[in-house]
Design a protein around this motif. Structure first.
Motif: not given
Ligand SMILES: O=c1ccn([C@@H]2O[C@H](COP(=O)(O)O)[C@@H](O)[C@H]2O)c(=O)[nH]1
Length: 235
Positions: A194-195, A119-127, A160-164
């Motif tokens: 996103r860890i 989906t969205v790489l876990t290395s990526m943030d809003e910016d 990300s696990a944050q979305e799980a």
């Protein structure tokens, strides 16, 4: 019978083969599956996958295919020929590409690997997303791509696990969630944005947690893997 019920996928991101083999000589296929990514596959190719399989490990071939539908479909079928357990594409390749990838696996029947989409790489943030012209948050963009992936009939997503926890609720309990960006408490986040810790990821309901550098760059990778497994049993 699966080789293991462990939720851990170790990201085997080594530059030299000996270091990778020294590590897997000290671990057991019941402890984890192994993820072969772009670095080791580019260096050592399909023979590395065969070596790991001969040692009893199930392999997630993490090459994140992202191309026109025809090319992606043939690449996914080539991965299935290798007998890998899981293979992936980028969901941002779109529905026609994901459908072509899924259809390419139909001839493999029950021997087909799991097919998932990033989906969205876990290395990526809003910016990072803003820089691409995407004004949604990473979680919103990941949800949009996860819904598309589900609608294309794939087995699950990398997120990300944050979305799980939210994805399990709104997308489906059986839709597999594979989560890199796992960092035991106190370990270096590096380029990940996103860890979550392994225990947090377990509580969030992830199916498979991808862990690389916290294990592979520790002084004793096999012992670190064992400690993480132990911490999950106690969680
Ligand atoms: O969104 C994604 C997709 C794939 N990865 C891969 O997972 C591992 C993570 O390694 P760490 O050393 O634990 O950060 C790595 O092979 C990435 O290519 C990801 O991190 N995020």
């Amino acid at each position: 019978m699966p080789a293991t019920t462990s939720p851990i996928l170790v990201a085997l991101d080594y530059h030299d083969l000996n270091s990778a083999l020294q590590f897997i000589d000290r671990i057991d296929p019941s402890q984890c599956r192994l993820k072969v990514g772009k670095e080791m596959f580019t260096l050592f190719g399909p023979s590395l996958v065969k070596t790991l399989q001969q040692r009893g490990f199930e392999v997630f071939l993490d090459l994140k295919f992202h191309d026109i539908p025809n090319t992606t479909a043939h690449a996914v079928a080539a991965a299935a020929d290798l007998g890998v357990w899981m293979v992936n594409v980028h969901a941002s390749g779109g529905a026609r590409m994901m459908n072509a990838a899924r259809e390419a696996l139909l001839p493999f029947g029950k021997d087909a690997p799991m097919l998932i989409a990033v989906t969205v790489l876990t290395s990526m943030d809003e910016d990072d997303l803003k820089g691409l012209g995407i004004t949604l948050s990473p979680a919103q963009q990941a949800e949009r791509l996860a819904r598309l992936t589900r609608d294309c009939g794939l087995h699950g997503v990398v997120c990300s696990a944050q979305e799980a926890a939210h994805f399990k609720q709104v997308i489906g309990q059986d839709f597999a969630l594979v989560t890199p960006g796992i960092r035991p408490a106190g370990s270096d986040a590096g380029d990940q944005r996103r860890i979550m810790t392994p225990q947090q990821a377990k509580f969030a309901g992830v199916d498979y947690m991808v862990i690389g550098r916290p294990i592979t760059q520790s002084a004793d990778p096999a012992a670190t893997l064992q400690q993480i497994l132990q911490s999950l049993q106690e969680a």
